[in-house]
Write a protein that holds these residues in place. Structure first.
Motif, PDB file in Angstrom:
ATOM      1  N   SER A   1      31.922  41.428  48.095  1.00  0.00           N
ATOM      2  CA  SER A   1      32.228  40.620  49.281  1.00  0.00           C
ATOM      3  C   SER A   1      31.774  39.185  49.062  1.00  0.00           C
ATOM      4  O   SER A   1      32.463  38.222  49.406  1.00  0.00           O
ATOM      5  CB  SER A   1      31.491  41.154  50.506  1.00  0.00           C
ATOM      6  OG  SER A   1      31.994  42.392  50.824  1.00  0.00           O
ATOM      7  N   GLN A   2      30.587  39.083  48.503  1.00  0.00           N
ATOM      8  CA  GLN A   2      30.009  37.774  48.245  1.00  0.00           C
ATOM      9  C   GLN A   2      30.867  36.997  47.252  1.00  0.00           C
ATOM     10  O   GLN A   2      31.171  35.839  47.439  1.00  0.00           O
ATOM     11  CB  GLN A   2      28.575  38.007  47.734  1.00  0.00           C
ATOM     12  CG  GLN A   2      28.119  37.183  46.587  1.00  0.00           C
ATOM     13  CD  GLN A   2      27.775  35.803  47.054  1.00  0.00           C
ATOM     14  OE1 GLN A   2      27.972  35.496  48.225  1.00  0.00           O
ATOM     15  NE2 GLN A   2      27.302  34.969  46.175  1.00  0.00           N
TER      16      GLN A   2
ATOM     17  N   TYR B   1      42.601  38.148  39.955  1.00  0.00           N
ATOM     18  CA  TYR B   1      41.291  38.635  40.381  1.00  0.00           C
ATOM     19  C   TYR B   1      41.138  40.146  40.200  1.00  0.00           C
ATOM     20  O   TYR B   1      40.050  40.649  39.928  1.00  0.00           O
ATOM     21  CB  TYR B   1      40.992  38.183  41.812  1.00  0.00           C
ATOM     22  CG  TYR B   1      40.626  36.719  41.811  1.00  0.00           C
ATOM     23  CD1 TYR B   1      39.337  36.321  41.492  1.00  0.00           C
ATOM     24  CD2 TYR B   1      41.581  35.741  42.051  1.00  0.00           C
ATOM     25  CE1 TYR B   1      39.005  34.972  41.432  1.00  0.00           C
ATOM     26  CE2 TYR B   1      41.260  34.389  41.991  1.00  0.00           C
ATOM     27  CZ  TYR B   1      39.964  34.008  41.682  1.00  0.00           C
ATOM     28  OH  TYR B   1      39.630  32.689  41.608  1.00  0.00           O
ATOM     29  N   ALA B   2      42.257  40.863  40.318  1.00  0.00           N
ATOM     30  CA  ALA B   2      42.194  42.313  40.076  1.00  0.00           C
ATOM     31  C   ALA B   2      41.872  42.570  38.604  1.00  0.00           C
ATOM     32  O   ALA B   2      41.145  43.517  38.280  1.00  0.00           O
ATOM     33  CB  ALA B   2      43.503  42.978  40.457  1.00  0.00           C
ATOM     34  N   SER B   3      42.419  41.708  37.733  1.00  0.00           N
ATOM     35  CA  SER B   3      42.126  41.917  36.307  1.00  0.00           C
ATOM     36  C   SER B   3      40.640  41.672  36.041  1.00  0.00           C
ATOM     37  O   SER B   3      40.033  42.338  35.217  1.00  0.00           O
ATOM     38  CB  SER B   3      42.990  41.008  35.435  1.00  0.00           C
ATOM     39  OG  SER B   3      42.585  39.666  35.595  1.00  0.00           O
ATOM     40  N   HIS B   4      40.055  40.727  36.774  1.00  0.00           N
ATOM     41  CA  HIS B   4      38.605  40.502  36.635  1.00  0.00           C
ATOM     42  C   HIS B   4      37.843  41.765  37.015  1.00  0.00           C
ATOM     43  O   HIS B   4      36.945  42.208  36.309  1.00  0.00           O
ATOM     44  CB  HIS B   4      38.135  39.363  37.552  1.00  0.00           C
ATOM     45  CG  HIS B   4      38.598  38.024  37.077  1.00  0.00           C
ATOM     46  ND1 HIS B   4      38.227  36.858  37.673  1.00  0.00           N
ATOM     47  CD2 HIS B   4      39.418  37.680  36.074  1.00  0.00           C
ATOM     48  CE1 HIS B   4      38.788  35.835  37.050  1.00  0.00           C
ATOM     49  NE2 HIS B   4      39.520  36.331  36.082  1.00  0.00           N
TER      50      HIS B   4
ATOM     51  N   THR C   1      37.219  50.733  43.142  1.00  0.00           N
ATOM     52  CA  THR C   1      38.436  50.605  43.938  1.00  0.00           C
ATOM     53  C   THR C   1      38.139  50.509  45.430  1.00  0.00           C
ATOM     54  O   THR C   1      38.664  49.643  46.109  1.00  0.00           O
ATOM     55  CB  THR C   1      39.398  51.776  43.683  1.00  0.00           C
ATOM     56  OG1 THR C   1      38.645  52.980  43.760  1.00  0.00           O
ATOM     57  CG2 THR C   1      40.046  51.686  42.324  1.00  0.00           C
ATOM     58  N   LEU C   2      37.257  51.392  45.920  1.00  0.00           N
ATOM     59  CA  LEU C   2      37.083  51.415  47.368  1.00  0.00           C
ATOM     60  C   LEU C   2      36.062  50.402  47.893  1.00  0.00           C
ATOM     61  O   LEU C   2      36.100  50.043  49.054  1.00  0.00           O
ATOM     62  CB  LEU C   2      36.731  52.819  47.832  1.00  0.00           C
ATOM     63  CG  LEU C   2      37.891  53.804  47.668  1.00  0.00           C
ATOM     64  CD1 LEU C   2      37.510  55.173  48.169  1.00  0.00           C
ATOM     65  CD2 LEU C   2      39.126  53.342  48.398  1.00  0.00           C
TER      66      LEU C   2
ATOM     67  N   PRO D   1      37.670  43.625  49.036  1.00  0.00           N
ATOM     68  CA  PRO D   1      37.372  42.186  49.123  1.00  0.00           C
ATOM     69  C   PRO D   1      38.253  41.353  48.200  1.00  0.00           C
ATOM     70  O   PRO D   1      38.697  40.265  48.570  1.00  0.00           O
ATOM     71  CB  PRO D   1      35.909  42.073  48.690  1.00  0.00           C
ATOM     72  CG  PRO D   1      35.336  43.408  48.882  1.00  0.00           C
ATOM     73  CD  PRO D   1      36.456  44.390  48.725  1.00  0.00           C
ATOM     74  N   ILE D   2      38.551  41.876  47.021  1.00  0.00           N
ATOM     75  CA  ILE D   2      39.374  41.129  46.070  1.00  0.00           C
ATOM     76  C   ILE D   2      40.806  41.042  46.593  1.00  0.00           C
ATOM     77  O   ILE D   2      41.468  40.010  46.489  1.00  0.00           O
ATOM     78  CB  ILE D   2      39.342  41.828  44.670  1.00  0.00           C
ATOM     79  CG1 ILE D   2      37.921  41.961  44.161  1.00  0.00           C
ATOM     80  CG2 ILE D   2      40.227  41.099  43.664  1.00  0.00           C
ATOM     81  CD1 ILE D   2      37.209  40.700  43.783  1.00  0.00           C
TER      82      ILE D   2
END
Lengths: 868, 241
Positions: free
Chosen positions: A274-275, A301-304, A359-360, A365-366
């Motif tokens: 979240s941060q 960002y998902a790849s990160h 994932t959850l 947040p991403i």
């Protein structure tokens, strides 16, 4: 194209350190699960292997019917080692003397586990062997005296004559039962037929012993199932024994610790993600303004997250497996004969935990981050705390799912989950009230404190959230710390230093003072002498009790002491006086089912005693202990009372040596069957038994260097049985030490998870704090002032979190102690200073560590950082 | 054929707004931020939008740049109907045609100066992004700062990087939101010079929002925004309702 950008941003983010917090949290979650599951499985395997030594096999099929060779063939096909064993009681003759003996006839492969030591003479340096030989018998040393023969002499057993080949020095599955245990004779199983002892109707116990791979044993169990009858049953580790229950509690603790560790690591991952997402809102707005689509931003960002998750899961799995292997190595060194078994469960469970956490907890947040509108580049709103209901729901579900997967216990995971939720809600309410109170409190305080309180109040929601996570982290650490100490001290109390390790049974009235004298001469202290007679319970309120049907039909189940002397030591360690496991199982299994009007008979003789004072490890749960003037009364163990559907004031009819008498039930007792002390189902008032001839039971502590005294005792008092529980005590102590160590490791892990949550939380506020510090500095605030304000703020947060955590820990400790571990409740005074103290020190310290460099920055640098 | 030649002689339209209206829903009322805006900006023009704080300048800029959507009316950017495009299509159009310079620079803190400059070129799939980035870095006088992170640069340096970033894709239209407001007068002036120089050099259409009358004076056209309405202060070409 996006991959290039994603990769470049990824490496830069790694260097800036923000992704590491997510990585650590995920890694910790995976590590916790892998190591805890692995360690628990290793400890369980080690203990079950160790108990295998005490049954001389991994698994035993007991039967009252002759051997079925098909079962042995099935086992051998599965690659299992097998051994045969027959047990029966018979008379042996040597010259004019005869003696009832307990014969164990075994195949040469016996024992499959543990060690058999047969000696060619009674001398210490005698030649030893470890297999039985045909046409020879091996005797328990006292039998030589009873029959007045020596090694090399012969004796008659049935119609055969055997040469005494030696004495039994060590028998892995030796009986520990002290009642009716005739001296042991060990012989070759192939010699049994020639003795003609086995006749139709003979009470013979047949045992199929197996050892080998756990899965092969399971397969065998399945395969031979159709061949089994009511006369056959499998033998497994009894969880009611002291070792069993210590292990059971330790497993529950490990389970609980694992669950709490997962909650903490998951919280850390969620907070960190979240941060991360909040801090990157502007960056996403910028790249979107520059032409990135939402889908591409999401991919970047998902790849990160994917890279971080992959790295964390692999690292967590490796480290967890390493810890697990370390534990296995440790157990191997400790136990010597431990055979580690590979299990894939910890690994897939760990990987799944990592995936679910990623994932959850982190994906949401991403996902939201990528949806930040490009227009934000023009709005430049200050980042605000947003409570994402969807994430709370998915995160909550994920925590519950993980707990369930990890524990495999739907009830426990749901219960703990609901409890955590309730605590979070309660904390939120309390935090909101307290933080609101900060305003009136601030009046009249110094300006640094005023600023600290104003800060707390202004960030009400983030602070409340922070307070909840701080409190939860502290609370979970405190719970584990105190439960660990409690479990260890309970176990140590169970086997205190100097606890009696030798029991003397069958002492007659004349021998009593002689025994006391012998012990005193050797600077030893005899314990209490418990008088005993064997008796039957015939009636309750003049109503005749039924015999337990079927019990007498099967010698394997009827009287464990006589037909099956070789029960596990683990389960027999408390098998002194009335602690026969079968009897306990009878009472426990049928307790509630028979609580109505139906009474079930006991079907066996009980050992009755009469005492003036209540034994130390007994507790009256109903009625009262008989006083000196009370006559014809009996105190009954609570579970047996349930089985017999007794009520206070009922009259029980006994028969001792054919003489009937009655007693009124005056109390029910709770008995600690795990204590290595004599325990009795029925304790009678002394007036009743004065006219009955009794033998006595006593116990004493014998230091290792004085073991020679036992031989002297056996020679001087041939009719007294000496029962040594040294091995059992050692086993229990070893286990306690092992498990205590495991618990400490776990505690450290959970504490690390808690610290990580705190770090993630403080880091979440860094950016905002940086801006505030820049403003305050610009307005002329001195470093000392700012330092005081920051310290005061964290001290207030830490103290509040510590107090909340303490309160909740005390409540939960009471519940866990009483419900989960069946331990008595006690107030934890230490908790009341450790909890708030730990909160204050930890949160203040961490806050200071993380903010120190900000406070030391020169104003221009701080301004530039805040504006960039 | 004649028609085609005549058409090519006419100025090209970079941005066009017809009856543009923007409203936002507050808790208990509907607030009109922009009303009936009609505007045409031709290619290569420099246009300043001035007005008091809260007058709607930035909202107009957001809509014209395809960052925000209209409540009603039509907006065309480089001939594309922004009002009909979805979020992603507008993003792709921005990547091709638009550059931005923001008041608070908005550099990505995790990228170096050079990487910040090349980012839009990479997003647009331009192959020689690094070479172009180095050239622009040199144009803005920051060759030595290529590997510096934003936090290591002064405000003026950060804005110069932002300007270089805005020009790397050679956008048809450049939007600047108070480009010198966060800088001191001297640095601000240098930044403005740089902005206009690069604009001139690349023939970009420039739309800037500013409070600064001197900066506005440097534009060919000046539009004044007042209570959501736009009036032309310094008309040259185009019509303003």
């Amino acid at each position: 194209m996006w991959l290039n950008i994603a990769a470049r941003l990824f490496w830069r983010e790694l260097r800036r350190g923000e992704l590491w917090v997510i990585a650590f949290a995920l890694c910790l979650a995976v590590f916790t699960v892998v190591s805890l599951t692995g360690i628990t499985e290793s400890v369980r395997a080690a203990l079950s292997q160790r108990s295998s030594n005490f049954i001389a096999a991994d698994k035993i099929l007991r039967s009252s019917l002759p051997f079925n060779d098909e079962i042995f063939r099935s086992a051998e096909q599965l690659g299992l080692k097998t051994a045969k064993q027959m047990q029966f009681s018979t008379m042996v003759f040597a010259g004019d003397l005869m003696q009832l003996v307990s014969v164990k006839a075994v195949s040469p492969s016996y024992p499959l586990r543990g060690r058999l030591e047969l000696k060619s003479s009674e001398q210490a340096d005698a030649k030893t062997s470890n297999t039985v030989v045909k046409n020879q018998v091996f005797l328990e040393p006292r039998l030589l005296q009873l029959l007045n023969i020596g090694i090399g002499d012969s004796l008659e057993l049935g119609v055969s004559r055997f040469v005494v080949g030696g004495i039994i020095a060590e028998e892995p599955d030796a009986p520990l039962s002290v009642f009716g245990n005739a001296p042991r004779v060990l012989m070759h199983v192939d010699d049994v037929a020639a003795t003609e002892v086995v006749q139709p109707g003979s009470r013979i116990g047949y045992r199929y012993q197996f050892a080998g791979d756990g899965s092969a044993l399971k397969t065998l169990e399945q395969q031979v199932k159709p061949l089994l009858t009511v006369h056959d049953r499998w033998q497994s580790l009894d969880r009611e024994s002291a070792v069993g229950s210590a292990l059971d509690r330790a497993e529950k603790f490990l389970l609980l610790a694992g669950l709490l560790g997962i909650v903490l690591a998951a919280c850390a991952a969620a907070v960190a993600a979240s941060q991360y997402s909040q801090r990157h809102q502007m960056a996403v707005a910028v790249i979107k303004a520059l032409g990135t689509t939402t889908a591409m931003a999401r991919r970047i960002y998902a790849s990160h997250l994917a890279m971080v998750s992959l790295f964390s899961i692999i690292t967590g799995l490796l480290l967890g497996q390493l810890a697990s292997s370390g534990a296995q190595w440790f157990i191997e060194v400790w136990l010597g004969d431990y055979r580690p078994e590979f299990s894939s469960r910890p690994l897939w469970l760990g990987a799944l935990t990592g995936l679910i956490c990623a994932t959850l907890f982190s994906a949401r947040p991403i996902w939201r981050l990528a949806a930040v509108p490009a227009l934000n580049v023009l709005r430049q709103r200050a980042l605000s705390f947003q409570l994402d209901l969807w994430q709370l729901v998915t995160g909550g579900l994920a925590i519950w799912l993980l707990m369930w997967l990890f524990s495999g216990d739907w009830w426990l995971s749901s219960w703990l989950f609901v409890l955590c939720l309730a605590f979070a809600a309660l904390l939120l309410g309390m935090a909101a009230v307290l933080v609101r109170l900060a305003k009136p409190m601030a009046a009249g305080q110094s300006s640094a404190l005023k600023l600290a309180l104003a800060n707390l109040r202004r960030r009400l929601w983030p602070n409340s959230f922070q307070l909840i996570t701080f409190s939860l982290a502290l609370f979970l650490t405190l719970i584990l710390y105190f439960l660990r100490s409690e479990l260890i001290s309970q176990w140590q109390q169970q086997v205190p230093a100097g606890a009696p390790n030798q029991f003397l049974v069958n002492i007659n009235e004349v021998e009593k003072p002689q025994i006391i004298q012998l012990l005193t001469d050797n600077q030893l202290k005899a314990g209490d002498f418990y008088p005993m007679v064997s008796g039957r319970v015939l009636t309750v309120n003049n109503e005749k009790l039924p015999e337990s049907e079927g019990r007498e039909q099967n010698p394997e189940q009827s009287n464990p002491e006589q037909a099956n002397p070789e029960r596990q030591k683990g389960e027999q360690q408390a098998d002194i006086a009335d602690n026969t496991t079968a009897a306990r199982r009878d009472t426990q299994n049928s307790g509630s089912a028979n609580s109505g009007t139906t009474r079930e008979g006991i079907g066996r003789e009980l050992n009755l005693t009469w005492l003036h004072a209540l034994p130390a490890n007994n507790q009256i749960v109903a009625g009262k202990w008989f006083g000196a003037e009370d006559k014809a009364q009996v105190s009954v163990e609570e579970k047996l009372a349930e089985r017999l559907a007794l009520e206070l004031g009922d009259t029980i009819g006994f028969s001792v040596g054919g003489q009937p008498f009655t007693a009124t039930v005056s109390s029910f007792r709770k008995v600690d069957w795990n204590s290595l002390q004599p325990n009795f189902f029925m304790i009678l008032s002394p007036d009743l038994m004065q006219n009955f001839p009794a033998t006595y039971l006593t116990a004493f502590y014998l230091p290792k260097q004085q073991t020679a005294l036992l031989n002297k005792m056996a020679r001087s008092f041939p009719t007294i049985s000496v029962l040594s529980v040294d091995n059992i005590l050692k086993q229990v102590n070893d286990i306690i030490a092992q498990v205590s160590l495991a618990l400490t490791v776990i505690l450290v892990l959970v504490f690390a998870a808690a610290v990580l949550v705190l770090v993630a939380q403080v880091q979440a506020t860094l950016e905002q704090r940086e801006q505030e510090l820049a403003i305050l500095r610009t307005l002329g605030a001195k470093t000392v002032f700012l330092r005081k304000a920051v310290l005061a703020e964290f001290a207030a947060l830490g103290l509040m979190a510590g107090v909340f955590a303490t309160l909740l820990a005390e409540v939960l400790l009471a519940v866990v102690q009483m419900r989960l571990f069946q331990l008595p409740f006690s107030l934890h005074f230490n908790l009341w200073w450790i909890g708030p103290g730990l909160g204050l020190a930890l949160i203040c310290g961490l806050g200071w560590l993380l903010l120190r460099h900000l406070l030391q920055l020169p104003t221009p640098v701080l301004l530039r950082r805040a504006l960039s | 054929m004649v028609k085609k030649i005549l058409m090519s002689l006419l100025p090209k339209i970079a941005i066009q707004a017809k009856a543009l209206r923007k409203e936002v829903q507050l808790t208990d009322a509907r607030l009109t931020i922009l009303q009936q805006i009609n505007l045409t900006i031709n290619s290569g023009e420099t246009v300043a939008v001035v007005g008091a704080s809260g007058s709607g300048k930035s909202t107009l800029l957001g809509i014209l740049a395809g960052l925000d959507t209209v409540s009603s009316g039509e907006v065309y950017l480089a001939g594309q109907p922004l009002h009909q495009l979805d979020d992603d299509a507008r993003a792709q159009l921005r990547a091709r045609e638009v550059g931005f310079v923001f008041q608070s620079f908005l550099l990505l803190p995790s990228l170096t100066a050079l990487e910040n400059i090349t980012l839009p070129a990479e997003l647009a799939g331009i192959k020689d992004a690094t070479a172009r980035g180095r050239k622009l870095l040199s144009d803005v006088g920051l060759t030595e700062r290529a590997d510096f992170y934003p936090s290591q640069l002064s405000g003026g340096e950060q804005q110069r990087v932002a300007i270089a970033r805005a020009f790397i894709t050679q956008p048809a239209i450049l939007f600047a939101d108070e480009p010198s407001a966060n800088l001191d007068a001297a640095t601000g002036a240098k930044i403005e010079d740089l902005l206009f120089a690069l604009n001139e050099q690349q023939g970009t259409t420039l739309v800037l929002v500013t409070h600064n009358p001197q900066l506005a004076q440097r534009c060919k056209r000046q539009l004044n925004m007042h209570a959501g309405e736009l009036t032309e202060l310094k008309p040259e070409v185009g019509d303003v309702a």
